[in-house]
Scaffold this motif. Structure first.
Motif, PDB file in Angstrom:
ATOM      1  N   TRP A 141      -2.008   5.328   7.903  1.00  0.00           N
ATOM      2  CA  TRP A 141      -0.836   5.545   7.056  1.00  0.00           C
ATOM      3  C   TRP A 141       0.098   6.613   7.613  1.00  0.00           C
ATOM      4  N   ARG A 142      -0.410   7.555   8.383  1.00  0.00           N
ATOM      5  CA  ARG A 142       0.487   8.583   8.951  1.00  0.00           C
ATOM      6  C   ARG A 142       1.410   7.990  10.010  1.00  0.00           C
ATOM      7  N   ARG A 143       0.892   7.048  10.770  1.00  0.00           N
ATOM      8  CA  ARG A 143       1.702   6.395  11.799  1.00  0.00           C
ATOM      9  C   ARG A 143       2.360   5.112  11.290  1.00  0.00           C
ATOM     10  N   ASP A 144       2.007   4.701  10.054  1.00  0.00           N
ATOM     11  CA  ASP A 144       2.477   3.446   9.486  1.00  0.00           C
ATOM     12  C   ASP A 144       2.250   2.296  10.457  1.00  0.00           C
ATOM     13  N   GLU A 145       0.974   2.152  10.830  1.00  0.00           N
ATOM     14  CA  GLU A 145       0.636   1.177  11.849  1.00  0.00           C
ATOM     15  C   GLU A 145      -0.740   0.572  11.556  1.00  0.00           C
ATOM     16  N   VAL A 146      -0.822  -0.743  11.692  1.00  0.00           N
ATOM     17  CA  VAL A 146      -2.123  -1.399  11.652  1.00  0.00           C
ATOM     18  C   VAL A 146      -2.768  -1.131  13.008  1.00  0.00           C
ATOM     19  N   VAL A 147      -3.848  -0.351  13.012  1.00  0.00           N
ATOM     20  CA  VAL A 147      -4.468   0.053  14.272  1.00  0.00           C
ATOM     21  C   VAL A 147      -5.586  -0.887  14.697  1.00  0.00           C
ATOM     22  N   THR A 148      -6.149  -1.615  13.747  1.00  0.00           N
ATOM     23  CA  THR A 148      -7.213  -2.556  14.063  1.00  0.00           C
ATOM     24  C   THR A 148      -7.114  -3.751  13.129  1.00  0.00           C
TER      25      THR A 148
ATOM     26  N   HIS B 282     -13.121   9.079   6.867  1.00  0.00           N
ATOM     27  CA  HIS B 282     -13.338  10.509   6.630  1.00  0.00           C
ATOM     28  C   HIS B 282     -12.257  11.395   7.235  1.00  0.00           C
ATOM     29  N   ASP B 283     -11.425  10.875   8.136  1.00  0.00           N
ATOM     30  CA  ASP B 283     -10.319  11.687   8.662  1.00  0.00           C
ATOM     31  C   ASP B 283      -9.087  11.644   7.744  1.00  0.00           C
ATOM     32  N   ASN B 284      -9.173  10.862   6.670  1.00  0.00           N
ATOM     33  CA  ASN B 284      -8.116  10.736   5.648  1.00  0.00           C
ATOM     34  C   ASN B 284      -6.795  10.171   6.154  1.00  0.00           C
ATOM     35  N   THR B 285      -6.784   9.553   7.315  1.00  0.00           N
ATOM     36  CA  THR B 285      -5.538   8.952   7.800  1.00  0.00           C
ATOM     37  C   THR B 285      -5.628   7.431   7.879  1.00  0.00           C
ATOM     38  N   ARG B 286      -6.836   6.899   7.875  1.00  0.00           N
ATOM     39  CA  ARG B 286      -6.993   5.455   8.018  1.00  0.00           C
ATOM     40  C   ARG B 286      -7.597   4.849   6.757  1.00  0.00           C
TER      41      ARG B 286
ATOM     42  N   VAL C 136       0.868  -1.165   0.000  1.00  0.00           N
ATOM     43  CA  VAL C 136       0.000   0.000   0.000  1.00  0.00           C
ATOM     44  C   VAL C 136       0.908   1.220   0.000  1.00  0.00           C
ATOM     45  N   VAL C 137       0.699   2.114  -0.964  1.00  0.00           N
ATOM     46  CA  VAL C 137       1.527   3.301  -1.098  1.00  0.00           C
ATOM     47  C   VAL C 137       0.628   4.523  -1.058  1.00  0.00           C
ATOM     48  N   VAL C 138       0.993   5.517  -0.259  1.00  0.00           N
ATOM     49  CA  VAL C 138       0.284   6.798  -0.212  1.00  0.00           C
ATOM     50  C   VAL C 138       1.153   7.814  -0.929  1.00  0.00           C
TER      51      VAL C 138
ATOM     52  N   LEU D 137      -7.023 -11.449   7.420  1.00  0.00           N
ATOM     53  CA  LEU D 137      -8.032 -10.734   8.180  1.00  0.00           C
ATOM     54  C   LEU D 137      -8.101  -9.281   7.718  1.00  0.00           C
ATOM     55  N   ALA D 138      -9.301  -8.721   7.698  1.00  0.00           N
ATOM     56  CA  ALA D 138      -9.455  -7.314   7.318  1.00  0.00           C
ATOM     57  C   ALA D 138      -8.768  -6.448   8.369  1.00  0.00           C
ATOM     58  N   ILE D 139      -8.175  -5.349   7.908  1.00  0.00           N
ATOM     59  CA  ILE D 139      -7.428  -4.478   8.816  1.00  0.00           C
ATOM     60  C   ILE D 139      -7.788  -3.019   8.575  1.00  0.00           C
ATOM     61  N   VAL D 140      -7.438  -2.194   9.553  1.00  0.00           N
ATOM     62  CA  VAL D 140      -7.474  -0.744   9.399  1.00  0.00           C
ATOM     63  C   VAL D 140      -6.048  -0.266   9.622  1.00  0.00           C
ATOM     64  N   TRP D 141      -5.501   0.407   8.613  1.00  0.00           N
ATOM     65  CA  TRP D 141      -4.118   0.877   8.627  1.00  0.00           C
ATOM     66  C   TRP D 141      -4.117   2.388   8.722  1.00  0.00           C
TER      67      TRP D 141
END
Length: 188
Positions: A56-63, A29-33, A2-4, A50-54
């Motif tokens: 991208w600003r923190r470069d971290e899978v948050v969920t 809608h916050d444009n970061t996840r 995934v590239v931003v 598994l589905a994830i929420v990433w």
């Protein structure tokens, strides 16, 4: 991968995620996840797909959701995330921050191939090969309406006011459904 990117093609963030096949992405809608459904291969790994929420600003899978999902869709107004599990069963709504499953939208008798949130987040519309599109309350799971067609429904759209739904079935017929009488009068 995934590239931003920005408009000049400068890489702002990049991550390599396990599982190579992505079947759907949705931007919060916050444009970061970014929610990523990683199913869709003929052979899938229930651990890495598994589905994830990433974030991208923190470069971290948050969920990481507790499901392999083929479809994910963020609510445009809150932290709800709707999806369809890989087996095509009833859609599910999760808390996108915690991954907690909040409600299951039960009622379809066939595979669910598409879903969309209304722009105010108050309704989800789903499409199924059971020849229906259904409208749901995403917080309670209550089925609000059933739109019946002559063939499997594969595509749905909902207008900004959540009062008009469009469906397309497998025969190619597009139907515009006025859900509020005032909208029907305006269309006529």
């Amino acid at each position: 991968v995934v590239v931003v990117l920005d408009r000049s093609m400068n890489v702002l963030a990049e991550t390599r995620l396990a599982g190579q096949s992505v079947s759907r992405i949705s931007i919060h809608h916050d444009n970061t996840r970014v929610a990523i459904a990683r199913g869709g291969r003929t052979r899938f790994d229930p651990v890495t797909d598994l589905a994830i929420v990433w974030d991208w600003r923190r470069d971290e899978v948050v969920t990481t959701l507790d499901e392999v999902a083929s479809i994910v869709e963020f609510d445009p107004t809150s932290d709800l995330l709707a999806g369809v599990r890989m087996n095509g069963a009833s859609p599910v709504v999760w808390n996108a921050r915690t991954g907690e499953r909040l409600v299951e939208l039960t009622g379809h008798a066939g595979l669910v191939g598409e879903l969309r949130f209304g722009s105010d987040g108050s309704v989800i519309v789903s499409a199924s090969d059971d020849r229906t599109a259904r409208l749901w309350n995403p917080t309670t799971g209550e089925q609000l309406d059933v739109l019946r067609t002559d063939a499997a429904v594969g595509v749905v759209a909902i207008d900004a006011s959540s009062s008009v739904v469009a469906t397309q079935d497998e025969t190619g017929v597009i139907r515009i459904w006025a859900l509020v009488l005032d909208e029907l009068v305006d269309v006529a």
